[in-house]
Design a protein around this motif. Structure first.
Motif, PDB file in Angstrom:
ATOM      1  N   THR A 193       1.807 -48.295  10.575  1.00 53.57           N
ATOM      2  CA  THR A 193       0.997 -47.563  11.545  1.00 53.57           C
ATOM      3  C   THR A 193       0.089 -46.544  10.849  1.00 53.57           C
ATOM      4  OG1 THR A 193       1.045 -46.185  13.540  1.00 53.57           O
ATOM      5  CG2 THR A 193       2.771 -45.808  11.914  1.00 53.57           C
ATOM      6  N   PRO A 194      -1.136 -46.377  11.342  1.00 50.50           N
ATOM      7  CA  PRO A 194      -2.021 -45.350  10.767  1.00 50.50           C
ATOM      8  C   PRO A 194      -1.637 -43.942  11.231  1.00 50.50           C
ATOM      9  CG  PRO A 194      -3.124 -46.461  12.566  1.00 50.50           C
ATOM     10  CD  PRO A 194      -1.826 -47.201  12.348  1.00 50.50           C
ATOM     11  N   LEU A 195      -0.776 -43.859  12.229  1.00 51.03           N
ATOM     12  CA  LEU A 195      -0.367 -42.555  12.756  1.00 51.03           C
ATOM     13  C   LEU A 195       0.767 -41.983  11.923  1.00 51.03           C
ATOM     14  CD1 LEU A 195      -0.299 -43.501  16.549  1.00 51.03           C
ATOM     15  CD2 LEU A 195      -2.171 -42.404  15.300  1.00 51.03           C
ATOM     16  N   LYS A 196       0.690 -40.693  11.645  1.00 49.60           N
ATOM     17  CA  LYS A 196       1.766 -40.001  10.941  1.00 49.60           C
ATOM     18  C   LYS A 196       1.895 -38.604  11.548  1.00 49.60           C
ATOM     19  CE  LYS A 196       2.742 -43.223   7.861  1.00 49.60           C
ATOM     20  NZ  LYS A 196       1.995 -44.299   8.536  1.00 49.60           N
ATOM     21  N   LEU A 197       2.979 -38.371  12.263  1.00 49.59           N
ATOM     22  CA  LEU A 197       3.200 -37.075  12.905  1.00 49.59           C
ATOM     23  C   LEU A 197       4.003 -36.173  11.975  1.00 49.59           C
ATOM     24  CD1 LEU A 197       3.993 -38.138  16.583  1.00 49.59           C
ATOM     25  CD2 LEU A 197       1.794 -37.509  15.553  1.00 49.59           C
ATOM     26  N   ASP A 198       3.702 -34.886  12.032  1.00 52.73           N
ATOM     27  CA  ASP A 198       4.325 -33.895  11.157  1.00 52.73           C
ATOM     28  C   ASP A 198       5.755 -33.613  11.613  1.00 52.73           C
ATOM     29  OD1 ASP A 198       5.030 -31.830   9.535  1.00 52.73           O
ATOM     30  OD2 ASP A 198       3.552 -30.395  10.314  1.00 52.73           O
ATOM     31  N   PRO A 199       6.761 -33.936  10.791  1.00 51.44           N
ATOM     32  CA  PRO A 199       8.150 -33.674  11.192  1.00 51.44           C
ATOM     33  C   PRO A 199       8.487 -32.181  11.261  1.00 51.44           C
ATOM     34  CG  PRO A 199       8.072 -34.443   8.925  1.00 51.44           C
ATOM     35  CD  PRO A 199       6.684 -34.599   9.481  1.00 51.44           C
ATOM     36  N   HIS A 200       7.631 -31.332  10.734  1.00 56.03           N
ATOM     37  CA  HIS A 200       7.870 -29.891  10.790  1.00 56.03           C
ATOM     38  C   HIS A 200       7.282 -29.254  12.052  1.00 56.03           C
ATOM     39  CE1 HIS A 200       7.952 -30.896   6.407  1.00 56.03           C
ATOM     40  NE2 HIS A 200       9.055 -30.160   6.468  1.00 56.03           N
TER      41      HIS A 200
END
Length: 274
Positions: free
Chosen positions: A71-78
Motif C-alpha cells: 500500500t502507498p499509505l503509511k500512517l504514523d504509529p506515534h
C-alpha cells in the motif's frame, strides 16, 4: 508471532477461579454459575484454539505485512489519530466478522462453538473455535489503510481481553451512558441467549454503537436462556468443535439440487428447503 492476549491467560484463569468461588459463597438462584464438565470443555476448547491459532497467526502476519508493504499509505504509529482510527476500524471489522458468522452457515459452523454452552460465566469466554481462518479477511483492509500490522494485532488482543469480562452473570447493568456506547455484560448476555427475541443480536466487540446503527441491538429484559436453539448435549471437545460441519455435510449429501446444496453451506443457519 505470539498474540499479546496470551500473556493475559494466567489472569483469565485466576479470575475464573475467583468467580467460581464467588458462586460458592454468594450463590444466586437466578444465576447458573459453573459446572465442572462444562468448564473443562470450555478450557479445552480454548487450549485447542491457541494450538491452532498461534501457527495461523504467523501466516496472517505474513499476509498483513505483504499488504502493508504494497500500500502507498503509511500512517504514523506515534500519532493518537492513527490509534483512534484503528480502534474504530477494528471494532467495525469485528462487528461484521461477528454478524456474518451468525448469518452464513459455513462461518457459523466454527462460531457455534462459542455459543454451545448452556452456562454463562468467564470460562465461556475461552470456549473458542478451532477454525480461525474464516475471520482473517475481515481485517485485511487495516494494513491496506497504512496501519502497521503489529498495531492491528495489538488492538485485536485488546478487544479480546475486553470481551473476556463480558461473559458474566455477576455484573448487572452499568451506568446508562456506558450501556449506551459500550458492550457490557448485560448486552452480551443477550447475545448468548437462545430466546427467540435475543437471537442474532448484539454483535459488538468493545462498542455497542454498531448494533444501534445497523438495528441489531436488543436490550436485556426477559431472563436469558443460554445455549443453542437445539443444544448438542455433549462435553466432548472434538464433537463440540466439529458437530455443525458434520451436519452441513449430512444436509449437502441429502440435497436433491445444487441450489439447495449451496444454500445449506452459504445460507442462514437453520435454512431448510420449502
Amino acid at each position: 508471532m505470539i498474540p499479546a492476549v496470551l500473556y493475559a491467560v494466567p489472569a483469565f484463569l485466576l479470575l475464573i477461579v475467583m468467580e467460581a468461588i464467588s458462586y460458592r459463597f454468594l450463590p444466586d438462584d437466578d444465576e447458573r454459575g459453573y459446572e465442572v464438565r462444562d468448564t473443562s470443555t470450555s478450557l479445552s476448547m480454548g487450549l485447542g484454539s491457541q494450538v491452532i491459532g498461534v501457527p495461523w497467526k504467523i501466516l496472517v502476519a505474513l499476509a498483513f505485512a505483504g499488504l502493508y508493504v504494497l500500500t502507498p499509505l503509511k500512517l504514523d504509529p506515534h500519532s493518537p489519530w492513527t490509534w483512534a482510527l484503528l480502534f474504530f476500524a477494528d471494532d467495525f471489522a469485528y462487528y461484521w466478522f461477528h454478524r456474518l458468522h451468525h448469518e452464513i452457515r459455513l462461518f457459523w459452523a466454527g462460531h457455534v462453538v462459542h455459543h454451545s454452552s448452556v452456562f454463562f460465566n468467564l470460562s465461556t469466554a475461552l470456549r473458542q473455535s478451532w477454525t480461525p481462518m474464516t475471520s482473517t479477511p475481515f481485517w485485511l483492509f487495516l494494513p491496506l489503510l497504512g496501519i502497521p500490522p503489529w498495531m492491528v494485532f495489538l488492538q485485536q488482543s485488546i478487544s479480546l481481553a475486553y470481551q473476556f469480562f463480558l461473559h458474566s452473570e455477576r455484573v448487572n447493568r452499568l451506568w446508562p451512558p456506558l450501556e449506551w456506547f459500550f458492550n457490557t455484560p448485560s448486552h452480551h448476555r443477550v447475545h448468548h441467549g437462545a430466546n427467540p427475541e435475543y437471537l442474532d443480536r448484539n454483535y459488538g466487540g468493545i462498542l455497542i454503537i454498531w448494533d444501534r446503527l445497523f438495528r441489531t441491538f436488543e436490550p436485556e429484559q426477559a431472563r436469558v436462556r443460554y445455549g443453542l436453539t437445539k443444544n448438542i448435549g455433549t462435553y466432548n471437545p472434538l464433537r463440540v468443535a466439529t458437530h455443525e460441519y458434520r451436519d452441513i455435510w449430512r444436509d449437502v449429501r441429502s440435497a436433491s439440487t445444487w441450489r439447495d446444496r449451496l444454500r445449506f453451506v452459504f445460507g442462514r443457519p437453520g435454512w431448510q428447503p420449502s
